[in-house]
Write a protein that holds these residues in place. Structure first.
Motif, PDB file in Angstrom:
ATOM      1  N   LEU A   1     138.330  67.008  70.569  1.00 12.65           N
ATOM      2  CA  LEU A   1     139.353  67.435  69.604  1.00 12.65           C
ATOM      3  C   LEU A   1     140.717  67.586  70.287  1.00 12.65           C
ATOM      4  O   LEU A   1     141.751  67.204  69.737  1.00 12.65           O
ATOM      5  N   LEU A   2     140.706  68.136  71.500  1.00  6.80           N
ATOM      6  CA  LEU A   2     141.969  68.290  72.242  1.00  6.80           C
ATOM      7  C   LEU A   2     142.619  66.925  72.472  1.00  6.80           C
ATOM      8  O   LEU A   2     143.833  66.773  72.380  1.00  6.80           O
ATOM      9  N   LEU A   3     141.773  65.954  72.741  1.00 11.03           N
ATOM     10  CA  LEU A   3     142.259  64.591  72.964  1.00 11.03           C
ATOM     11  C   LEU A   3     142.813  64.016  71.653  1.00 11.03           C
ATOM     12  O   LEU A   3     143.928  63.497  71.614  1.00 11.03           O
ATOM     13  N   ASP A   4     142.046  64.137  70.597  1.00 11.97           N
ATOM     14  CA  ASP A   4     142.457  63.583  69.296  1.00 11.97           C
ATOM     15  C   ASP A   4     143.726  64.249  68.760  1.00 11.97           C
ATOM     16  O   ASP A   4     144.530  63.618  68.091  1.00 11.97           O
TER      17      ASP A   4
ATOM     18  N   GLY B   1     154.777  71.878  69.918  1.00 12.27           N
ATOM     19  CA  GLY B   1     155.154  72.605  71.126  1.00 12.27           C
ATOM     20  C   GLY B   1     153.984  73.183  71.895  1.00 12.27           C
ATOM     21  O   GLY B   1     154.155  74.082  72.716  1.00 12.27           O
ATOM     22  N   LEU B   2     152.803  72.667  71.636  1.00 12.75           N
ATOM     23  CA  LEU B   2     151.628  73.207  72.336  1.00 12.75           C
ATOM     24  C   LEU B   2     151.011  72.119  73.217  1.00 12.75           C
ATOM     25  O   LEU B   2     150.496  71.112  72.733  1.00 12.75           O
ATOM     26  N   ASP B   3     151.079  72.353  74.509  1.00 15.93           N
ATOM     27  CA  ASP B   3     150.566  71.392  75.481  1.00 15.93           C
ATOM     28  C   ASP B   3     149.407  72.079  76.203  1.00 15.93           C
ATOM     29  O   ASP B   3     149.621  72.973  77.007  1.00 15.93           O
ATOM     30  N   ILE B   4     148.190  71.681  75.880  1.00 15.18           N
ATOM     31  CA  ILE B   4     147.014  72.367  76.438  1.00 15.18           C
ATOM     32  C   ILE B   4     146.448  71.565  77.613  1.00 15.18           C
ATOM     33  O   ILE B   4     146.112  70.393  77.466  1.00 15.18           O
ATOM     34  N   ARG B   5     146.393  72.225  78.766  1.00 15.34           N
ATOM     35  CA  ARG B   5     145.778  71.602  79.947  1.00 15.34           C
ATOM     36  C   ARG B   5     144.449  72.283  80.241  1.00 15.34           C
ATOM     37  O   ARG B   5     144.386  73.508  80.327  1.00 15.34           O
ATOM     38  N   VAL B   6     143.401  71.475  80.416  1.00 17.97           N
ATOM     39  CA  VAL B   6     142.093  72.032  80.771  1.00 17.97           C
ATOM     40  C   VAL B   6     141.956  72.009  82.290  1.00 17.97           C
ATOM     41  O   VAL B   6     141.945  70.945  82.903  1.00 17.97           O
TER      42      VAL B   6
ATOM     43  N   ASP C   1     145.829  70.748  88.459  1.00 19.05           N
ATOM     44  CA  ASP C   1     146.858  70.032  87.704  1.00 19.05           C
ATOM     45  C   ASP C   1     146.364  69.605  86.326  1.00 19.05           C
ATOM     46  O   ASP C   1     147.080  68.939  85.574  1.00 19.05           O
ATOM     47  N   GLY C   2     145.149  69.973  86.001  1.00 18.57           N
ATOM     48  CA  GLY C   2     144.602  69.592  84.694  1.00 18.57           C
ATOM     49  C   GLY C   2     143.589  68.475  84.838  1.00 18.57           C
ATOM     50  O   GLY C   2     143.845  67.463  85.492  1.00 18.57           O
ATOM     51  N   ILE C   3     142.423  68.672  84.234  1.00 16.55           N
ATOM     52  CA  ILE C   3     141.354  67.669  84.283  1.00 16.55           C
ATOM     53  C   ILE C   3     141.704  66.512  83.346  1.00 16.55           C
ATOM     54  O   ILE C   3     142.260  66.727  82.269  1.00 16.55           O
TER      55      ILE C   3
END
Lengths: 336, 336
Positions: free
Chosen positions: A18-21, A30-35, A49-51
């Motif tokens: 879902l994060l990808l889609d 304005g929401l940039d989510i890094r896992v 640096d984020g997976i």
């Protein structure tokens, strides 16, 4: 916003997808989510640096590669303290709450917000966890625990703010509701409806918790404790499932225009909050009469806003994942 | 928290009474609301230490006493800048938005949050007002404008956050819905049902806006503009009311198991948002089929959370007042 995911079952995988889609539409808002972390029971991946989650989805969610380390666990998250939100999605244990309880507690004690779909810890220790969160100015997002996509916690928290909840009544378990609907529509016995639910994949391996009422009980207790300031545990309430409901009873009520539904209810009488779960006869006038099949619904009776019911919300790992994302978006807006 | 009230009709009076009734329970939650201004069209009351609202309720809401000054108006509020929230409840004018539009704009330009139940300004100038609010870090609470107690704005804003709204469909006008229910249940003509609604006080003096669909249109447009980032005005949509619905049509559909409801709908097709209001035949499977009598309901179709419907919310000045209080409580929690 940096997050870590702990627990790697169906909802976690759907959440990563879902994060990808949703990447573009979230970025636009304005929401940039890094896992940064994906952790399962035997280790995990950490990348400061984020997976690269696209890679993980592309290789069918296999985590076993050069980045995977057996010694990565919640303590790395605590030690590094480099995420804003821990997404806790390990398996539910309604007796001990573990391992989720420890994960959530450690995160909150170390200034990390938590979003979880894990009913166990919330059922057992909501008050304690919430007070750690409050003391540290953190959010504890639990929308997924009481109906997934159905925003039952949100409605109780924000949509009826300033009003007193007199009672909450819900059809909260999709599997049980499907079975009762099937008995009603196809006029079959419980066993046959259960078997159909199993064959369609609606009833899962651990369906006993569903049909015996424990899943409904867990959800109604969370609603009671979170929204009505109660302090109930499973032993405080009477729980009766649908496994003893007879075809004849359903048909008898059907002839009268009624239905039998598995109802979880919590109510305040003389400042004492009580709850039960049991199959109940409901009439056409009941706000949840038309919540059929896998659907869920909750009805709130309030002192100044009247009765408000929320119905629907798809059932599935994607939809549960979307309810996790909902909490994250709201936390990002500053809603606690 | 210090507030000012402008407009002094039924909802304002009910709101003042509600503040009195809820004083203890709000205090317990850490919310102490002081009313500094009560302003009507020909003057008002100002007390920098807080107006004694009990006295006002006790003397049947008469404002005419030694404190009443004819020259008190919105400019005093702006000049003094000594309140946190302006509660704007003047009469709705869907053509000019005035005087509410000026009140709301002036408050937001002068760093005062606004909560309003006034559809006119929101229908006409939501985007502009919201951008002033955003630029100044203020809240613009409009929950009351689209169904009063029914939390339609809240559900769209917070309960389906992170999900895309594909369409919104609502039964949004209690008077029209009552008339259609009465035609269905008692099998009477529109005229007779309307007369009954008038005699019961359900249809108000200006019932034409209700039965001709303009009230529904205003609400669905606000939902479209606020929740789907549309920029629609009344002239952009086709509006058909219930005043031409025949008893025969209703009975014909009733025989088929269907109902006719006044539906306001907004939907996104190929990135173009369109809306309409018209009486529609809906089947038993429709999520709003059972929204009868004075009840209201809204159904949101989303991409990742499925279909979510919210139904109920009492209709009346007390309940509308409670929806104003809801926005205030949420603003006090930091929700914008």
């Amino acid at each position: 916003m940096d997050i870590g995911i702990i627990g790697f079952g169906g909802v976690s995988k759907a959440f990563i997808k879902l994060l990808l889609d949703k990447e573009d539409s979230l970025n636009k808002k304005g929401l940039d989510i890094r896992v940064k972390y994906i952790i399962k029971s035997n280790g995990g991946i950490y990348n400061k640096d984020g997976i690269n989650i696209k890679e993980i989805v592309d290789r069918d969610y296999s985590l076993v590669d050069s980045d995977f380390k057996e010694d990565i666990n919640i303590h790395n998250i605590v030690d590094n303290s480099d995420i804003d939100i821990l997404v806790e999605l390990t398996n539910t244990n309604i007796e001990t709450g573990e391992p989720g309880l420890t994960h959530i507690r450690l995160a909150l004690e170390n200034n990390i917000n938590v979003v979880t779909g894990n009913k166990g810890p919330i059922l057992l220790e909501y008050k304690k966890l919430k007070s750690i969160a409050d003391n540290n100015g953190l959010a504890l997002g639990i929308g997924c625990t009481t109906g997934g996509a159905l925003p039952s916690i949100n409605v109780g928290n924000y949509d009826i703010a300033g009003s007193e909840i007199l009672s909450i009544e819900g059809i909260l378990n999709g599997t049980s509701n499907y079975i009762l609907s099937e008995m009603y529509e196809s006029e079959v016995e419980y066993k046959d409806a259960l078997n159909k639910a199993i064959s369609l994949g609606i009833a899962e391996a651990n369906y006993k918790l569903d049909v015996e009422g424990y899943d409904t009980a867990s959800k109604i207790l969370i609603l009671a404790n979170v929204l009505m300031d109660a302090n109930l545990s499973l032993k405080d309430i009477s729980i009766e499932g649908i496994d003893k409901v007879k075809k004849e009873e359903i048909l008898e009520e059907k002839a009268r225009g009624n239905k039998i539904k598995l109802i979880g209810k919590v109510y305040n009488r003389n400042n004492k909050v009580s709850a039960y779960v049991r199959p109940e006869v409901i009439t056409k006038e009941h706000p949840l009469y038309f919540v059929d099949n896998k659907n869920k619904g909750v009805s709130y009776s309030t002192d100044t806003l009247g009765d408000i019911s929320i119905i629907g919300g798809a059932s599935g790992t994607v939809n549960a994942a979307a309810s996790i994302l909902r909490d994250i978006v709201n936390i990002n807006r500053g809603i606690k």
